[in-house]
Design an enzyme around this catalytic site. Structure first.
Site, PDB file in Angstrom:
ATOM      1  N   ILE A 194       0.849  -1.188   0.000  1.00  0.00           N
ATOM      2  CA  ILE A 194       0.000   0.000   0.000  1.00  0.00           C
ATOM      3  C   ILE A 194       0.887   1.241   0.000  1.00  0.00           C
ATOM      4  O   ILE A 194       1.799   1.360   0.818  1.00  0.00           O
ATOM      5  CB  ILE A 194      -0.914   0.039   1.248  1.00  0.00           C
ATOM      6  CG1 ILE A 194      -1.674  -1.271   1.427  1.00  0.00           C
ATOM      7  CG2 ILE A 194      -1.859   1.230   1.182  1.00  0.00           C
ATOM      8  CD1 ILE A 194      -2.688  -1.564   0.366  1.00  0.00           C
ATOM      9  N   SER A 195       0.611   2.193  -0.906  1.00  0.00           N
ATOM     10  CA  SER A 195       1.349   3.452  -0.991  1.00  0.00           C
ATOM     11  C   SER A 195       2.836   3.159  -1.197  1.00  0.00           C
ATOM     12  O   SER A 195       3.185   2.407  -2.103  1.00  0.00           O
ATOM     13  CB  SER A 195       1.074   4.305   0.249  1.00  0.00           C
ATOM     14  OG  SER A 195       1.553   5.613   0.072  1.00  0.00           O
ATOM     15  N   MET A 196       3.744   3.687  -0.366  1.00  0.00           N
ATOM     16  CA  MET A 196       5.162   3.379  -0.516  1.00  0.00           C
ATOM     17  C   MET A 196       5.393   1.874  -0.473  1.00  0.00           C
ATOM     18  O   MET A 196       6.369   1.369  -1.029  1.00  0.00           O
ATOM     19  CB  MET A 196       5.977   4.072   0.569  1.00  0.00           C
ATOM     20  CG  MET A 196       7.471   3.832   0.477  1.00  0.00           C
ATOM     21  SD  MET A 196       8.328   4.513   1.925  1.00  0.00           S
ATOM     22  CE  MET A 196      10.030   4.048   1.578  1.00  0.00           C
ATOM     23  N   GLY A 224       3.911  -0.124  -2.159  1.00  0.00           N
ATOM     24  CA  GLY A 224       3.916  -0.570  -3.542  1.00  0.00           C
ATOM     25  C   GLY A 224       5.324  -0.679  -4.093  1.00  0.00           C
ATOM     26  O   GLY A 224       5.613  -1.568  -4.905  1.00  0.00           O
ATOM     27  N   HIS A 240      -5.011   9.049  -4.259  1.00  0.00           N
ATOM     28  CA  HIS A 240      -3.896   8.170  -3.906  1.00  0.00           C
ATOM     29  C   HIS A 240      -4.392   6.948  -3.128  1.00  0.00           C
ATOM     30  O   HIS A 240      -5.096   7.079  -2.125  1.00  0.00           O
ATOM     31  CB  HIS A 240      -2.896   8.971  -3.069  1.00  0.00           C
ATOM     32  CG  HIS A 240      -1.760   8.182  -2.536  1.00  0.00           C
ATOM     33  ND1 HIS A 240      -0.844   7.549  -3.344  1.00  0.00           N
ATOM     34  CD2 HIS A 240      -1.385   7.913  -1.250  1.00  0.00           C
ATOM     35  CE1 HIS A 240       0.050   6.936  -2.582  1.00  0.00           C
ATOM     36  NE2 HIS A 240      -0.251   7.134  -1.313  1.00  0.00           N
TER      37      HIS A 240
END
Length: 412
Positions: free
Chosen positions: A237-239, A241, A383
């Site tokens: 998830i987010s970073m 990724g 995002h």
């Protein structure tokens, strides 16, 4: 940025996004939309003190209401109130980034969020366990498992969820757990170096060679009798990724990878938000001047200010320049061709952090891959698709169920 993301704080993109993030957990009983709107109505854009006060006050109220419900035997009411409290306390603490290790209020809010979350988990139908995952030597990482209560030791598919630059394992785990459990999966989430409890309690910072974090987590997962080793999924998830994709270049035992959203070069998000004059000065080594300029710019840009302050904490550095240098180590350049696991790359049309990164990653992947962009029309273009978790999880399991050869209950 899409209009619906600006409705609460039209003059402050960071406040708008974080408010939407908090509101998005309404799908999993972690917020009430009307309450979020009421909270935000009492906060001036950019006023971080008011932000903390109002979100904390709402967390306090939710805990008090949960205790009333418990006293009256209303377990479901108490559960939902504790979940709201956990979310609101996390949101209240979000901007406390000047010196979190020595900030008693930051630590207290984080503790209150965690305490409320696990109070809620005592009242749910599934099993929630806190575990310790062997990491390096005698060091362990904190993890949380969400798993089926019926036939609880039966081997089932498992989603390992890896959070990002600022999330906690409780937040990202519960962001997928209700949908995963219903689809027949168990979930394991953890705080790696630079994240959540591991950062606060053990002072471990981010490291770019994330395969050395994921592999111990995979080893732990595969040692559990309730895990189907042929149906292991790793989701970032987010970073996360980036972190999961980086690890997947070395760790090949997962059956599938999901990155929400995909990232090829994490440093790109910082470079895009850095004023041109600062990038020029960095190129020529004027680091002292850059730090002074950042000191002028940060009070005028809530998002940039938070990102640099948070970066100093999670990377273990002392200046904005060092943050801007640290993020450049988080790239898949020279590694992306080593990813061989089937992967779902998710993208958000209006992502103000990672614009273009999912497409860049997808274009360079050579393995079996799928790419899904979620849009403004479905309210899912922010995002990580915050505010649209039902739609995002629908996409995830639409891909995972056939990918793993599973049949959902709905299709039986």
């Amino acid at each position: 940025m899409a209009f619906y993301m600006q409705s609460l704080f039209p003059k402050n993109q960071s406040f708008s996004f974080e408010a939407l993030r908090a509101a998005g957990y309404a799908n999993a009983a972690g917020a009430d939309i009307g309450e979020v709107m009421a909270i935000c109505s009492r906060i001036a854009p950019g006023d971080e003190d008011a932000w903390l006060k109002e979100w904390k006050g709402s967390g306090d109220r939710a805990v008090a209401n949960a205790e009333i419900s418990l006293s009256k035997g209303n377990r479901s009411g108490a559960r939902d109130a504790f979940l709201r409290a956990a979310n609101y306390y996390r949101t209240a603490e979000f901007y406390r980034r000047d010196n979190p290790f020595n900030d008693a209020l930051s630590a207290s809010l984080a503790t209150q969020s965690t305490r409320a979350f696990y109070a809620a988990m005592k009242l749910v139908d599934h099993i929630t366990e806190r575990v310790r995952i062997p990491y390096e030597g005698s060091v362990t990482l904190p993890g949380t498992i969400f798993r089926q209560r019926e036939d609880q030791n039966k081997p089932r598919p498992l989603v390992i969820v890896n959070g990002g630059f600022d999330s906690t394992r409780e937040e990202v785990g519960y962001g997928i757990a209700p949908w995963a459990l219903e689809a027949g999966f168990n979930v394991l989430t953890f705080d790696g170096p630079g994240q959540g409890e591991t950062l606060r309690e053990q002072k471990l910072r981010f490291r770019p060679d994330w395969e050395n974090v994921i592999t111990p987590v995979v080893e732990y997962a595969l040692s559990q009798e309730y895990v189907d080793e042929k149906k292991l999924v790793i989701m970032g998830i987010s970073m996360g990724g980036f972190l999961v994709a980086r690890a997947a270049a070395f760790e090949h035992r997962a059956a599938a990878i999901v990155v929400n959203d995909g990232i090829f070069d994490f440093g790109d998000s910082f470079r895009r938000s850095t004023p041109a004059i600062i990038k020029c000065l960095l190129k020529y080594g004027w680091y002292g001047t850059v730090n002074r300029l950042l000191g002028f710019v940060m009070p005028m840009d809530t998002g940039l200010s938070w990102a640099l302050r948070n970066g100093k904490w999670v990377f273990g550095v002392t200046s904005g320049v060092e943050v801007l240098e640290a993020v450049n180590k988080y790239t898949l350049d020279g590694l992306v061709d080593k990813i061989v696991t089937p992967i779902l790359v998710m993208d958000a049309a209006d992502d103000h952090f990672l614009k273009g990164q999912p497409a860049a990653l997808f274009g360079k992947l050579e393995c079996e891959k799928a790419y899904v962009v979620l849009t403004q029309e479905e309210g899912a273009s922010a995002h990580c698709h915050v505010g649209a978790s039902a739609r995002a999880n629908q996409v995830v399991f639409d891909w995972l169920l056939p990918q793993l050869g599973m049949v959902s209950n709905a299709s039986m």
